[in-house]
Design an enzyme around this catalytic site. Structure first.
Site, PDB file in Angstrom:
ATOM      1  N   ARG A   1      -9.132  -3.252   8.976  1.00  0.00           N
ATOM      2  CA  ARG A   1      -7.985  -2.780   8.189  1.00  0.00           C
ATOM      3  C   ARG A   1      -6.708  -3.504   8.622  1.00  0.00           C
ATOM      4  O   ARG A   1      -6.444  -3.659   9.804  1.00  0.00           O
ATOM      5  CB  ARG A   1      -7.821  -1.268   8.391  1.00  0.00           C
ATOM      6  N   VAL A   2      -5.940  -3.967   7.687  1.00  0.00           N
ATOM      7  CA  VAL A   2      -4.672  -4.619   7.996  1.00  0.00           C
ATOM      8  C   VAL A   2      -3.555  -3.827   7.323  1.00  0.00           C
ATOM      9  O   VAL A   2      -3.643  -3.507   6.142  1.00  0.00           O
ATOM     10  CB  VAL A   2      -4.666  -6.079   7.489  1.00  0.00           C
ATOM     11  N   GLY A   3      -2.542  -3.498   8.098  1.00  0.00           N
ATOM     12  CA  GLY A   3      -1.423  -2.722   7.556  1.00  0.00           C
ATOM     13  C   GLY A   3      -0.302  -3.610   7.056  1.00  0.00           C
ATOM     14  O   GLY A   3      -0.494  -4.803   6.771  1.00  0.00           O
ATOM     15  N   ASP A   4       0.883  -3.044   6.964  1.00  0.00           N
ATOM     16  CA  ASP A   4       2.032  -3.786   6.430  1.00  0.00           C
ATOM     17  C   ASP A   4       2.679  -4.697   7.465  1.00  0.00           C
ATOM     18  O   ASP A   4       3.352  -5.665   7.102  1.00  0.00           O
ATOM     19  CB  ASP A   4       3.108  -2.803   5.945  1.00  0.00           C
TER      20      ASP A   4
ATOM     21  N   THR B   1       4.624   1.664  16.234  1.00  0.00           N
ATOM     22  CA  THR B   1       4.848   0.232  16.031  1.00  0.00           C
ATOM     23  C   THR B   1       6.202  -0.167  16.610  1.00  0.00           C
ATOM     24  O   THR B   1       7.115   0.642  16.655  1.00  0.00           O
ATOM     25  CB  THR B   1       4.831  -0.007  14.506  1.00  0.00           C
TER      26      THR B   1
ATOM     27  N   THR C   1       8.321   0.497   9.915  1.00  0.00           N
ATOM     28  CA  THR C   1       7.279   1.248  10.607  1.00  0.00           C
ATOM     29  C   THR C   1       6.929   2.479   9.793  1.00  0.00           C
ATOM     30  O   THR C   1       7.817   3.144   9.250  1.00  0.00           O
ATOM     31  CB  THR C   1       7.710   1.670  12.022  1.00  0.00           C
ATOM     32  N   GLY C   2       5.656   2.767   9.683  1.00  0.00           N
ATOM     33  CA  GLY C   2       5.239   3.927   8.901  1.00  0.00           C
ATOM     34  C   GLY C   2       3.855   3.703   8.334  1.00  0.00           C
ATOM     35  O   GLY C   2       3.119   2.830   8.793  1.00  0.00           O
TER      36      GLY C   2
ATOM     37  N   GLY D   1       1.348   2.191   6.586  1.00  0.00           N
ATOM     38  CA  GLY D   1       1.339   0.819   6.090  1.00  0.00           C
ATOM     39  C   GLY D   1       0.898   0.631   4.652  1.00  0.00           C
ATOM     40  O   GLY D   1       1.423  -0.237   3.944  1.00  0.00           O
TER      41      GLY D   1
HETATM   42  N1  ASP Z   1       2.992   0.349   9.771  1.00  0.00           N
HETATM   43  C1  ASP Z   1       1.926   0.340  10.729  1.00  0.00           C
HETATM   44  C2  ASP Z   1       0.621   0.184  10.010  1.00  0.00           C
HETATM   45  O1  ASP Z   1       0.410   0.822   9.011  1.00  0.00           O
HETATM   46  C3  ASP Z   1       1.869   1.567  11.564  1.00  0.00           C
HETATM   47  C4  ASP Z   1       3.179   2.011  12.138  1.00  0.00           C
HETATM   48  O2  ASP Z   1       4.234   1.546  11.756  1.00  0.00           O
HETATM   49  O3  ASP Z   1       3.144   2.851  13.022  1.00  0.00           O
HETATM   50  O4  ASP Z   1      -0.208  -0.529  10.491  1.00  0.00           O
END
Ligand code: ASP
Length: 330
Positions: A223-226, A195, A246-247, A249
């Site tokens: 699917r929706v992340g953070d 990300t 980032t991580g 989510g």
């Molecule tokens: N945080 C993002 C998600 O979960 C992925 C990422 O940061 O690499 O969609």
């Protein structure tokens, strides 16, 4: 409040404004994850460092010329979205159907305005769509076909979904799906982050934050992340800080990570670095949430904690400080 306390508070806020008004700062990340010297070649490392440097050139150039933090964040992220090395825009990871589904969000610190989009499939620059939702609609978050339709109506460039898909993301997806079919043992999917995010402080003393992503490889469609969730993946308020995460989510949403950093500053009185560290290195790490964040306050303090092996990251400041890092020990 006693008069002396009131005067002291006024003086402190004037001092903060003065320090903020004659400096700019830009901080970026290109994702956190299992990034170490054994799984990235010297050539790949050089490409990532060069890309981060070029991204910082864009944002720093705007800020140095008096541009707003919002413009710097948008332009910097647009560049990273076009770079296939990162998991945003072209080069985004793919969902289980082999399509790119893109999420992004944007927030400005002087007015706490925000915009976000989720599940875009044809808008070339999701970060610009998020900013348009903020500036050109009465809403904060648009998702799916309605978000795309809005982006199109705002004149944002549309592309075929194939535009986003690269060979290496397809290979990653195939290997994940192969593993799943063989083992089907419920083991966690390989985590490939990448990300992109940017936080900036401009010469007027205003903070802004943005985040853009393809999410997680092999995610279920829808699917929706953070990243598009204000308060989880992105947050900005001049009184506390600007944050881009980032991580993994799902953890960042449940731990309301970006806002938690600001809340620890506002209610706990913690300085930026301590607040950011506590959220990422203690709360998230104990919960098993891999990842990191970049954060910046209106006085120009920077924090970039991550609990994963590596995080692509960097910053520049008006006083000439600059940094680019990938690995933990940098
Ligand atoms: N945080 C993002 C998600 O979960 C992925 C990422 O940061 O690499 O969609």
């Amino acid at each position: 409040m006693k008069l002396t306390a009131f005067l002291a508070a006024v003086l402190i806020s004037m001092a903060n404004t003065l320090t903020a008004q004659n400096q700019w700062v830009i901080v970026i990340h290109g994702g956190a994850g299992i990034i170490n010297r054994s799984n990235i070649s010297p050539e790949q490392e050089a490409s990532y460092r060069a890309a981060l440097d070029s991204a910082l050139d864009i944002g720093a150039g705007l800020l140095a010329n008096g541009g707003s933090s919002a413009d710097a964040v948008e332009a910097t992220i647009r560049f990273l979205e076009d770079n296939p090395l990162f998991n945003a825009g072209r080069g985004a990871v793919l969902n289980a159907e082999g399509r790119a589904e893109l999420d992004a969000s944007f927030m400005t610190g002087q007015d706490r305005k925000a915009g976000a989009v989720a599940g875009l499939q044809t808008t070339r620059h999701p970060i610009s769509a998020a900013r348009r939702v903020m500036d050109g609609s009465p809403h904060v978050m648009l998702a799916g076909p309605g978000a795309e339709e809005f982006a199109r109506s705002q004149g944002l460039e549309q592309v075929n979904n194939q535009f986003f898909i690269t060979e290496s993301r397809l290979r990653l997806l195939r290997s994940q799906q192969g593993k799943e079919a063989e083992g089907n043992d419920g083991a966690p999917l390989e985590k490939k982050f990448g990300t992109v995010g940017c936080v900036a402080l401009d010469l007027a003393g205003n903070l802004a934050a943005g985040t853009s992503t393809g999410g997680m490889s092999n995610k279920r469609f829808g699917r929706v992340g953070d990243s598009p969730v204000i308060g989880a993946g992105t947050f900005a308020d001049n009184r506390t800080c600007a944050v881009s995460c980032t991580g993994h989510g799902e953890f960042f949403i449940r731990w309301v990570v970006a806002y938690d950093v600001a809340a620890m500053m506002e209610y706990g009185g913690l300085p930026l670095a301590e607040a950011a560290d506590m959220v990422v290195m203690q709360k998230l790490a104990e919960a098993g949430g891999d990842g990191g964040l970049i954060a910046l306050d209106a006085a120009g303090n920077i924090a970039m904690p991550f609990n994963s092996e590596g995080m692509y990251r960097g910053y520049r400041t008006s006083s000439g400080e600059q940094f680019i890092g990938i690995f933990r020990e940098e």
